[in-house]
Design an enzyme around this catalytic site. Structure first.
Site, PDB file in Angstrom:
ATOM      1  CG  HIS A  82       7.150  -5.986   4.746  1.00 36.52           C
ATOM      2  ND1 HIS A  82       5.800  -6.227   4.671  1.00 36.52           N
ATOM      3  CD2 HIS A  82       7.416  -5.744   6.054  1.00 36.52           C
ATOM      4  CE1 HIS A  82       5.272  -6.134   5.883  1.00 36.52           C
ATOM      5  NE2 HIS A  82       6.232  -5.846   6.737  1.00 36.52           N
TER       6      HIS A  82
ATOM      7  CB  THR B 266      12.889  14.806  -3.887  1.00 40.88           C
ATOM      8  OG1 THR B 266      14.189  14.243  -4.042  1.00 40.88           O
ATOM      9  CG2 THR B 266      12.523  14.817  -2.415  1.00 40.88           C
TER      10      THR B 266
ATOM     11  N   GLY C 244       0.812  -1.210   0.000  1.00 43.60           N
ATOM     12  CA  GLY C 244       0.000   0.000   0.000  1.00 43.60           C
ATOM     13  C   GLY C 244       0.845   1.259   0.000  1.00 43.60           C
TER      14      GLY C 244
END
Ligand SMILES: *[C@@H]1O[C@H](CO)[C@@H](O)[C@H](O)[C@H]1NC(C)=O
Length: 507
Positions: free
Chosen positions: A249, A405, A190
């Site tokens: 993960h 960024t 997510g």
């Protein structure tokens, strides 16, 4: 695999949070539901029911949740009470019928009040795995709408402890809820940057040509946490960093990063390709894994892992691991993929580093490799290290970057928390970012022999590293041996400035 049509849960959905009095619900599930509500992604006609054993009233549940609901503007403060009024509570044991019967009558009452009588139910199990099956079977018995509606069940990791336990869990769960009804959360899926991997990879033609072993020389996916177990090691001791972070993960990140083009962008096509990557991973050589455990910080202020009273004395629990693996298919054969994860390190950061091969010929060996860095957290960013001429009166070439960024590029964008993003996906019946049963099966098949070795009688003693360091002293050598090259830090630091050494000296 998926067959039923997509139904979006928009209005009049009932969300039931099991384990409502627990930490996960308080800190993640309810705040995520509130976040969606605040941003307009969860209808005010939703009914939210918390369910747990603790003796709470509706009011005391609301009081408990309130401090964790994040508001961003003065207007959103006003939404807190609206949201809390959508929440009520049922206090009941998990293993007896009465609570589920009460729940069913509350849901039925709610459903009869609405125009569209189809029952839309989202059950969220914010529960330890020991309670999964008890609750799931009661839900099946008392709270499955059958042909009168649709149910979705969100479950949280861990999905097993190793291959046999994961298979046992799945074989108990699958007669109760279909794969279509199940949403297994890995919250990394997510995260904004992880969700970005598919568009980034498949919507950029310039990447398509070089995203393979002809141009890429190594890949690193790393997870660094700046704190240790801090007195809660009892839980961690039977888990270790490999189960905690890598098998789930980091593997999810790996498959999205390395999969082939999906046939379509639907959840099953995407998950099919993720599974193909997992199937291509060569069995790990347990002896080629660097494992570590943290000790006191160098200044003595932070305790070592074994100083945690809740950890069993002499534990060989792995708090740091670095391993190199290979995806053995035509695209990736020969490219080392390094997974690296650790607690009590010098910083908190999750990132992907993709290093390209050296240019050959014209330039000397001081030219750095191109490296693509995707920072998942904190502060989402992507930057590509490029070699360009140093600006000014000089012909020197140095690394700079194409820098995306998010903070500086995007303003007025709301980036949802991982849980918000995933609950939203579930409401939309999108399984893309949830873990499928076969993914679990294959990843446990790969990891179980390694875990058995690390936890068996002849387990190696983890290498020590000081709390607050980069990891065991052997790390750099291991990375280099496995194809990762450090940039020369004297001339390169990100974000970039032009170091004096690169400027041309005047006469
Ligand atoms: C919370 O309120 C509902 C009615 O909205 C009621 O049925 C339920 O019993 C209350 N829960 C508790 C724990 O008092």
């Amino acid at each position: 695999m998926s067959s039923s049509p997509v139904v979006e849960f928009k209005e009049n959905t009932v969300v039931v949070v099991f384990g409502a009095s627990g930490d996960l619900a308080k800190k993640k599930t309810f705040p995520a539901l509130f976040g969606l509500f605040r941003e307009g992604y969860l209808s005010p006609t939703t009914k939210i029911i918390g369910y747990a054993r603790s003796q709470l009233t509706n009011e005391s549940l609301r009081e408990r949740l309130k401090p964790f609901l994040k508001t961003t503007t003065p207007e959103s403060k006003l939404l807190v009470d609206d949201f809390l009024n959508m929440c009520s509570y049922i206090s009941s044991p998990y293993d007896t019928a009465e609570g589920y019967q009460k729940l069913e009558s509350e849901i039925n009452e709610f459903d009869t009040l609405k125009q569209n009588k189809e029952s839309h139910r989202l059950y969220y199990l914010a529960l330890p795995p020991s309670a999964f099956i008890t609750v799931a079977s009661k839900l099946k018995e008392f709270n499955h709408p059958g042909s009168k509606g649709i149910v979705r069940l969100i479950v949280e990791k861990p999905f097993g402890h190793d291959l046999p336990s994961a298979q046992a869990l799945q074989s108990q769960l699958s007669p109760l809820f279909t794969e279509d009804e199940l949403f297994r959360i890995d919250h990394y899926l997510g995260k904004e940057m992880v969700k970005n991997l598919i568009p980034f990879r498949f919507a950029n033609e310039f990447l398509t040509g070089c995203w393979n072993n002809q141009y890429i020389t190594s890949i690193q996916i790393s997870f660094k946490e700046p704190f240790g177990t801090e007195g809660r090691g009892g839980y961690f001791d039977s888990i270790g960093i490999i189960r905690d972070v890598m098998q789930n993960h980091l593997f999810q990140v790996l498959t999205l990063l390395m999969m082939e083009n999906p046939k379509k962008f639907d959840s099953e096509s995407i998950r099919d390709e993720k599974v193909q990557v997992l199937k291509s991973i060569k069995p790990f050589d347990p002896k080629n894994v660097l494992v570590g455990q943290y000790t006191k910080s160098l200044d003595g202020t932070k305790p070592g892992y074994l100083d945690d009273d809740t950890v069993k004395p002499g534990s060989k629990c792995v708090t740091f691991a670095c391993m190199s693996l290979e995806v053995d298919n035509d695209r990736w054969r020969g490219v080392p993929v390094i997974l690296r994860a650790g607690k009590a390190l010098n910083e908190g950061k999750v990132e992907i580093r993709v290093q390209f091969k050296e240019t050959n010929g014209l330039f000397d060996s001081s030219i750095n490799r191109n490296e693509l860095v995707i920072r998942i957290q904190p502060d989402e960013a992507m930057y590509m290290k490029m070699n360009t001429k140093v600006p000014g009166v000089t012909n020197k070439v140095a690394v700079t970057e194409l820098d995306l960024t998010y903070k500086s590029r995007y303003h007025d964008f709301y980036i949802p928390e991982a849980y918000e993003s995933l609950i939203r996906d579930c409401l939309k019946d999108d399984h893309s970012n949830f873990v499928r049963d076969d993914e679990l099966d294959i990843s446990w098949k790969l990891f179980t022999p390694l875990l058995n070795y690390l936890e068996g009688e002849n387990a190696p003693t983890p290498l020590p590293y000081a709390y607050g360091s980069r990891g065991p002293a052997e790390l750099n050598e291991y990375l280099e041996k496995n194809g990762y090259k450090h940039q020369n830090r004297a001339v390169y630091q990100w974000p970039i400035t032009t170091p004096d050494v690169l400027k041309e000296s005047k006469i």
